[in-house]
Write a protein that holds these residues in place. Structure first.
Motif, PDB file in Angstrom:
ATOM      1  N   GLY A 163       2.783   0.463 -12.503  1.00 21.08           N
ATOM      2  CA  GLY A 163       1.671   0.869 -13.356  1.00 21.08           C
ATOM      3  C   GLY A 163       0.356   1.111 -12.635  1.00 21.08           C
ATOM      4  N   GLY A 164       0.341   1.076 -11.317  1.00 19.57           N
ATOM      5  CA  GLY A 164      -0.888   1.327 -10.561  1.00 19.57           C
ATOM      6  C   GLY A 164      -1.250   2.806 -10.562  1.00 19.57           C
ATOM      7  N   GLU A 165      -2.496   3.084 -10.175  1.00 17.40           N
ATOM      8  CA  GLU A 165      -2.963   4.470 -10.142  1.00 17.40           C
ATOM      9  C   GLU A 165      -3.143   4.923  -8.700  1.00 17.40           C
ATOM     10  OE1 GLU A 165      -6.514   3.792 -12.547  1.00 17.40           O
ATOM     11  OE2 GLU A 165      -5.631   5.130 -14.037  1.00 17.40           O
ATOM     12  N   ASN A 166      -3.019   6.216  -8.500  1.00 21.60           N
ATOM     13  CA  ASN A 166      -3.220   6.805  -7.184  1.00 21.60           C
ATOM     14  C   ASN A 166      -4.697   7.168  -7.038  1.00 21.60           C
ATOM     15  OD1 ASN A 166      -2.598   7.775  -4.670  1.00 21.60           O
ATOM     16  ND2 ASN A 166      -1.808   9.733  -5.381  1.00 21.60           N
ATOM     17  N   ARG A 167      -5.513   6.138  -6.770  1.00 20.82           N
ATOM     18  CA  ARG A 167      -6.955   6.343  -6.629  1.00 20.82           C
ATOM     19  C   ARG A 167      -7.471   5.455  -5.507  1.00 20.82           C
ATOM     20  NH1 ARG A 167      -9.087   5.263 -12.304  1.00 20.82           N
ATOM     21  NH2 ARG A 167     -10.709   6.519 -11.373  1.00 20.82           N
ATOM     22  N   GLU A 168      -8.634   5.797  -5.007  1.00 21.16           N
ATOM     23  CA  GLU A 168      -9.214   5.126  -3.851  1.00 21.16           C
ATOM     24  C   GLU A 168      -9.399   3.626  -4.065  1.00 21.16           C
ATOM     25  OE1 GLU A 168     -13.138   5.673  -0.983  1.00 21.16           O
ATOM     26  OE2 GLU A 168     -12.668   7.185  -2.477  1.00 21.16           O
ATOM     27  N   SER A 169      -9.797   3.210  -5.250  1.00 27.24           N
ATOM     28  CA  SER A 169     -10.040   1.789  -5.498  1.00 27.24           C
ATOM     29  C   SER A 169      -8.746   0.962  -5.506  1.00 27.24           C
ATOM     30  CB  SER A 169     -10.772   1.606  -6.824  1.00 27.24           C
ATOM     31  OG  SER A 169     -10.001   2.129  -7.886  1.00 27.24           O
ATOM     32  N   ASN A 170      -7.591   1.609  -5.602  1.00 28.90           N
ATOM     33  CA  ASN A 170      -6.309   0.912  -5.600  1.00 28.90           C
ATOM     34  C   ASN A 170      -5.637   0.967  -4.232  1.00 28.90           C
ATOM     35  OD1 ASN A 170      -4.185  -0.537  -6.825  1.00 28.90           O
ATOM     36  ND2 ASN A 170      -3.061   1.343  -7.251  1.00 28.90           N
ATOM     37  N   LEU A 171      -6.309   1.502  -3.221  1.00 29.56           N
ATOM     38  CA  LEU A 171      -5.743   1.645  -1.885  1.00 29.56           C
ATOM     39  C   LEU A 171      -6.382   0.666  -0.909  1.00 29.56           C
ATOM     40  CD1 LEU A 171      -5.685   5.526  -1.607  1.00 29.56           C
ATOM     41  CD2 LEU A 171      -3.744   4.036  -1.993  1.00 29.56           C
ATOM     42  N   LYS A 172      -5.535   0.096  -0.035  1.00 29.35           N
ATOM     43  CA  LYS A 172      -6.013  -0.772   1.031  1.00 29.35           C
ATOM     44  C   LYS A 172      -5.148  -0.548   2.257  1.00 29.35           C
ATOM     45  CE  LYS A 172      -8.288  -4.276  -1.645  1.00 29.35           C
ATOM     46  NZ  LYS A 172      -8.555  -5.683  -1.817  1.00 29.35           N
ATOM     47  N   PRO A 173      -5.714  -0.735   3.462  1.00 28.86           N
ATOM     48  CA  PRO A 173      -4.927  -0.529   4.687  1.00 28.86           C
ATOM     49  C   PRO A 173      -3.977  -1.703   4.951  1.00 28.86           C
ATOM     50  CG  PRO A 173      -7.156  -1.204   5.236  1.00 28.86           C
ATOM     51  CD  PRO A 173      -7.108  -1.044   3.757  1.00 28.86           C
ATOM     52  N   VAL A 174      -2.796  -1.392   5.469  1.00 29.54           N
ATOM     53  CA  VAL A 174      -1.801  -2.419   5.814  1.00 29.54           C
ATOM     54  C   VAL A 174      -1.051  -2.012   7.079  1.00 29.54           C
ATOM     55  CG1 VAL A 174      -1.357  -3.278   3.488  1.00 29.54           C
ATOM     56  CG2 VAL A 174      -0.065  -1.364   4.334  1.00 29.54           C
ATOM     57  N   HIS A 175      -0.526  -3.014   7.797  1.00 29.89           N
ATOM     58  CA  HIS A 175       0.380  -2.731   8.909  1.00 29.89           C
ATOM     59  C   HIS A 175       1.674  -2.146   8.336  1.00 29.89           C
ATOM     60  CE1 HIS A 175      -1.947  -6.095  10.884  1.00 29.89           C
ATOM     61  NE2 HIS A 175      -2.074  -5.095  11.749  1.00 29.89           N
ATOM     62  N   ILE A 176       2.386  -1.388   9.129  1.00 26.35           N
ATOM     63  CA  ILE A 176       3.644  -0.781   8.679  1.00 26.35           C
ATOM     64  C   ILE A 176       4.651  -1.866   8.275  1.00 26.35           C
ATOM     65  CG2 ILE A 176       5.604   0.654   9.407  1.00 26.35           C
ATOM     66  CD1 ILE A 176       3.081   2.283   8.976  1.00 26.35           C
ATOM     67  N   ALA A 177       4.777  -2.936   9.069  1.00 23.96           N
ATOM     68  CA  ALA A 177       5.743  -4.002   8.762  1.00 23.96           C
ATOM     69  C   ALA A 177       5.354  -4.730   7.467  1.00 23.96           C
ATOM     70  CB  ALA A 177       5.819  -4.990   9.921  1.00 23.96           C
ATOM     71  N   CYS A 178       4.074  -5.018   7.303  1.00 32.88           N
ATOM     72  CA  CYS A 178       3.615  -5.683   6.078  1.00 32.88           C
ATOM     73  C   CYS A 178       3.863  -4.794   4.861  1.00 32.88           C
ATOM     74  CB  CYS A 178       2.126  -6.014   6.175  1.00 32.88           C
ATOM     75  SG  CYS A 178       1.719  -7.211   7.455  1.00 32.88           S
ATOM     76  N   HIS A 179       3.684  -3.493   5.052  1.00 34.42           N
ATOM     77  CA  HIS A 179       3.872  -2.538   3.962  1.00 34.42           C
ATOM     78  C   HIS A 179       5.332  -2.526   3.500  1.00 34.42           C
ATOM     79  CE1 HIS A 179       3.649   1.751   2.272  1.00 34.42           C
ATOM     80  NE2 HIS A 179       2.967   0.973   1.472  1.00 34.42           N
ATOM     81  N   ALA A 180       6.269  -2.596   4.456  1.00 36.98           N
ATOM     82  CA  ALA A 180       7.693  -2.594   4.107  1.00 36.98           C
ATOM     83  C   ALA A 180       8.046  -3.827   3.275  1.00 36.98           C
ATOM     84  CB  ALA A 180       8.545  -2.539   5.370  1.00 36.98           C
ATOM     85  N   GLU A 181       7.508  -4.996   3.661  1.00 36.41           N
ATOM     86  CA  GLU A 181       7.779  -6.226   2.921  1.00 36.41           C
ATOM     87  C   GLU A 181       7.212  -6.147   1.500  1.00 36.41           C
ATOM     88  OE1 GLU A 181       6.382  -9.633   5.056  1.00 36.41           O
ATOM     89  OE2 GLU A 181       7.448  -9.045   6.877  1.00 36.41           O
ATOM     90  N   LYS A 182       5.990  -5.643   1.380  1.00 43.20           N
ATOM     91  CA  LYS A 182       5.352  -5.563   0.063  1.00 43.20           C
ATOM     92  C   LYS A 182       6.086  -4.565  -0.830  1.00 43.20           C
ATOM     93  CE  LYS A 182       1.089  -4.778  -2.466  1.00 43.20           C
ATOM     94  NZ  LYS A 182       1.556  -3.692  -3.292  1.00 43.20           N
ATOM     95  N   THR A 183       6.532  -3.456  -0.262  1.00 37.23           N
ATOM     96  CA  THR A 183       7.265  -2.459  -1.032  1.00 37.23           C
ATOM     97  C   THR A 183       8.558  -3.065  -1.584  1.00 37.23           C
ATOM     98  OG1 THR A 183       6.340  -0.668   0.277  1.00 37.23           O
ATOM     99  CG2 THR A 183       8.350  -0.177  -0.935  1.00 37.23           C
ATOM    100  N   ALA A 184       9.264  -3.843  -0.759  1.00 35.20           N
ATOM    101  CA  ALA A 184      10.494  -4.494  -1.216  1.00 35.20           C
ATOM    102  C   ALA A 184      10.188  -5.463  -2.357  1.00 35.20           C
ATOM    103  CB  ALA A 184      11.167  -5.224  -0.057  1.00 35.20           C
ATOM    104  N   ALA A 185       9.082  -6.194  -2.238  1.00 35.18           N
ATOM    105  CA  ALA A 185       8.695  -7.126  -3.301  1.00 35.18           C
ATOM    106  C   ALA A 185       8.326  -6.376  -4.582  1.00 35.18           C
ATOM    107  CB  ALA A 185       7.528  -7.989  -2.840  1.00 35.18           C
ATOM    108  N   ASP A 186       7.654  -5.232  -4.450  1.00 34.02           N
ATOM    109  CA  ASP A 186       7.281  -4.425  -5.619  1.00 34.02           C
ATOM    110  C   ASP A 186       8.520  -3.907  -6.344  1.00 34.02           C
ATOM    111  OD1 ASP A 186       4.569  -4.770  -5.155  1.00 34.02           O
ATOM    112  OD2 ASP A 186       4.355  -2.869  -4.059  1.00 34.02           O
ATOM    113  N   VAL A 187       9.510  -3.458  -5.577  1.00 35.78           N
ATOM    114  CA  VAL A 187      10.747  -2.945  -6.175  1.00 35.78           C
ATOM    115  C   VAL A 187      11.500  -4.076  -6.878  1.00 35.78           C
ATOM    116  CG1 VAL A 187      13.003  -1.927  -5.637  1.00 35.78           C
ATOM    117  CG2 VAL A 187      10.948  -0.999  -4.601  1.00 35.78           C
ATOM    118  N   ALA A 188      11.525  -5.265  -6.265  1.00 32.92           N
ATOM    119  CA  ALA A 188      12.188  -6.407  -6.887  1.00 32.92           C
ATOM    120  C   ALA A 188      11.486  -6.792  -8.189  1.00 32.92           C
ATOM    121  CB  ALA A 188      12.207  -7.596  -5.926  1.00 32.92           C
ATOM    122  N   GLU A 189      10.166  -6.746  -8.188  1.00 29.13           N
ATOM    123  CA  GLU A 189       9.407  -7.060  -9.401  1.00 29.13           C
ATOM    124  C   GLU A 189       9.718  -6.051 -10.505  1.00 29.13           C
ATOM    125  OE1 GLU A 189       4.772  -7.175 -10.953  1.00 29.13           O
ATOM    126  OE2 GLU A 189       5.179  -7.212  -8.810  1.00 29.13           O
TER     127      GLU A 189
END
Length: 142
Positions: free
Chosen positions: A56-82
């Protein structure tokens, strides 16, 4: 005094943030990964949607933050599980069930198929080879 900049909002969920927006987001977060809080400088990084688009997030600047590639992969997996957990809970709430497996009597076997199965279950011994299968074996036997 700095000129106020209008927030970037993507036209679609697939639209990538332009380089100027990536730079603004990177500077806003002081160049640190928003997950592990370690500096990103000199490493590959990506922009992450804090509230994932699938959740339910939006594709806008206020919803974006920088992440390492490895951290991003872990968070994406957690988002899909949720998302899967929420979908399963909603499915149960709406009492949507999977179609049951088809049940019933099997077709009768033909005589030929029954004979083939009987022969296979007898475990007949494998006859010895009369001639070599490969050329190498032929030269070793001689």
């Amino acid at each position: 005094m700095a000129r106020p900049v209008k927030e970037w909002i993507g036209d679609t969920d697939d639209q990538r943030a332009p380089p100027r927006v990536r730079l603004r987001v990177f500077d806003r977060e002081s160049g640190k990964c928003h997950i592990c809080r370690q500096p990103i400088i000199g490493k590959k990084w990506a922009l992450d949607h804090v509230t994932a688009l699938i959740n339910g997030g939006e594709n806008r600047e206020s919803n974006l933050k920088p992440v390492h590639i490895a951290c991003h992969a872990e968070k994406t997996a957690a988002d899909v599980a949720e998302k899967a957990k929420v979908a399963a809970r909603r499915k149960a709430h709406l009492r949507i069930v999977d179609a049951p497996a088809m049940q019933g009597q099997q077709f009768p076997k033909t005589r030929k198929a029954a004979r083939r199965q009987q022969v296979a279950t007898q475990k007949l011994p494998i006859p010895p080879r009369k001639r070599p299968m490969f050329a190498k074996e032929a030269t070793n036997d001689a």
